[in-house]
Enzyme design. Structure first.
Site, mmCIF file in Angstrom:
data_model
loop_
_atom_site.group_PDB
_atom_site.id
_atom_site.type_symbol
_atom_site.label_atom_id
_atom_site.label_comp_id
_atom_site.label_asym_id
_atom_site.label_seq_id
_atom_site.Cartn_x
_atom_site.Cartn_y
_atom_site.Cartn_z
ATOM 1 N N ASN A 227 34.268 51.966 35.362
ATOM 2 C CA ASN A 227 34.251 50.379 35.346
ATOM 3 C C ASN A 227 33.499 49.981 34.213
ATOM 4 O OD1 ASN A 227 34.145 47.870 36.022
ATOM 5 N ND2 ASN A 227 32.701 47.957 37.809
ATOM 6 N N LYS B 203 33.194 47.064 33.222
ATOM 7 C CA LYS B 203 32.663 45.678 33.252
ATOM 8 C C LYS B 203 32.625 44.920 32.139
ATOM 9 C CE LYS B 203 29.245 47.866 36.253
ATOM 10 N NZ LYS B 203 27.976 47.596 37.148
ATOM 11 N N HIS C 72 34.163 44.081 44.145
ATOM 12 C CA HIS C 72 32.799 44.686 43.409
ATOM 13 C C HIS C 72 31.676 43.925 43.896
ATOM 14 C CE1 HIS C 72 30.336 46.194 40.550
ATOM 15 N NE2 HIS C 72 30.794 47.286 40.436
ATOM 16 N N GLU D 65 29.432 42.712 42.346
ATOM 17 C CA GLU D 65 29.114 41.792 41.403
ATOM 18 C C GLU D 65 29.894 40.440 41.474
ATOM 19 O OE1 GLU D 65 29.198 44.152 37.776
ATOM 20 O OE2 GLU D 65 27.507 45.181 38.390
ATOM 21 N N GLU E 226 29.654 51.335 47.659
ATOM 22 C CA GLU E 226 28.845 51.207 46.465
ATOM 23 C C GLU E 226 27.490 50.351 47.182
ATOM 24 O OE1 GLU E 226 30.857 51.319 42.618
ATOM 25 O OE2 GLU E 226 30.858 49.323 43.214
ATOM 26 N N GLY F 48 23.981 49.963 38.804
ATOM 27 C CA GLY F 48 23.383 49.473 37.263
ATOM 28 C C GLY F 48 21.757 49.517 37.370
ATOM 29 N N SER G 128 25.132 54.261 39.985
ATOM 30 C CA SER G 128 24.502 54.970 39.065
ATOM 31 C C SER G 128 24.759 56.500 39.174
ATOM 32 C CB SER G 128 22.754 55.025 39.127
ATOM 33 O OG SER G 128 22.571 53.710 39.091
HETATM 34 C C1 PEP Z 1 29.966 50.036 39.313
HETATM 35 O O1 PEP Z 1 30.025 49.229 38.383
HETATM 36 O O2 PEP Z 1 30.749 50.095 40.225
HETATM 37 C C2 PEP Z 1 28.961 50.982 39.179
HETATM 38 C C3 PEP Z 1 28.750 51.823 40.104
HETATM 39 O O3 PEP Z 1 27.914 50.988 38.008
HETATM 40 P P1 PEP Z 1 26.792 51.939 37.810
HETATM 41 O O4 PEP Z 1 27.577 53.227 37.850
HETATM 42 O O5 PEP Z 1 26.577 51.404 36.282
HETATM 43 O O6 PEP Z 1 25.663 51.913 38.879
#
Ligand code: PEP
Length: 256
Positions: free
Chosen positions: A13, A15, A99, A101, A171, A177, A217
């Site tokens: 992803n 973003k 998601h 975000e 998630e 992030g 992460s």
């Molecule tokens: C995500 O954007 O779904 C995500 C898991 O980001 P990150 O791996 O940067 O934590």
């Protein structure tokens, strides 16, 4: 992972990162590393503007194209939105819906996420449904209740046949992030909980077939342990997917 019963999906992803002028170098590097065969399904969910050129650069590989969001509406006067039909026509296979975000920064509700999910399925694409708790919710011990409620509302009356084509990404908001990862035991516990909720809503066969990813992460250093968990069938990867070398290393761990 349990590749005997279900697909392992490693999805990046991006973003709102990277530029159109960087796509060719990224795609060439990833294609060179992956070769023609990889042990699992690999997808890149990119800003919509970059979907069509990226697909061109990925030609000759088995990497699938993904989008990060979709409109809940079919078509018409919705300035700035992109429809499921447009994504499908552009060659998109996977669409992230819900998601964290989008939930936190754009106020997306479970009801809206359910409508988006339905659009993606109706257009013949594969939604990746994201669920997960925030830090205060985990600290209050409410993570399972929250995730079960998100699933219930977003899945609505989708039937078992449709459900087998809906990867779910667990998630935890506190791990996205932040560099803070759920422990393998926490990831397994929540992915098993999600599979249990699918079993209760549908049946054992559907639960066994559903891909449940972990996201938060994930990186080359922690991927192997996370993916070794029996109910973790892949990853949704933000930061580490921006570097084709790191992303490739995560895909390679899915060979275990
Ligand atoms: C995500 O954007 O779904 C995500 C898991 O980001 P990150 O791996 O940067 O934590």
């Amino acid at each position: 992972m349990n590749p005997k019963y279900r697909k392992t999906v490693i999805a990046g992803n991006w973003k709102m990162n990277l530029l159109p002028s960087q796509l060719k170098d990224y795609a060439d590097a990833l294609k060179g590393l992956l070769g023609k065969e990889h042990p699992c399904e690999v997808a890149l969910c990119v800003p919509a503007l970059m979907a069509v050129p990226l697909l061109r650069h990925l030609r000759g590989s088995r990497v699938s194209l993904g989008a990060q969001d979709v409109s809940a509406e079919a078509s018409g006067a919705f300035t700035g939105e992109i429809s499921a039909a447009q994504l499908k026509d552009a060659g998109v296979k996977y669409v992230i819906v819900g998601h964290s975000e989008r939930r936190a920064l754009h106020g997306e509700t479970d009801e809206l996420i359910g409508r988006k999910l339905r659009r993606v399925l109706e257009a013949g694409m594969t939604p990746i449904l994201c669920v997960g708790e925030t830090l205060p919710q985990r600290e209050a011990g409410a993570e399972k209740e929250i995730v079960r409620a998100q699933l219930k509302l977003a899945l609505g009356d989708r039937d078992a046949a449709a459900m087998r084509n809906v990867p779910i990404a667990y998630e935890p908001g506190w791990a996205i992030g932040t560099g803070r990862t759920a422990s393998p035991a926490q990831a397994q516990d929540m992915c098993r909980e999600i599979r249990g909720a699918i079993r209760e809503k549908y049946d054992a066969r559907t639960a066994r077939a559903v891909t449940v990813q972990y996201g938060g992460s994930m990186n080359p250093a922690n991927a192997a342990e996370l993916l070794a968990q029996p109910d973790v069938d892949g990853g949704l990867i933000g930061g580490a997917s921006l570097d084709p070398g790191k992303f490739y290393q995560i895909v390679e761990t899915a060979k275990l």
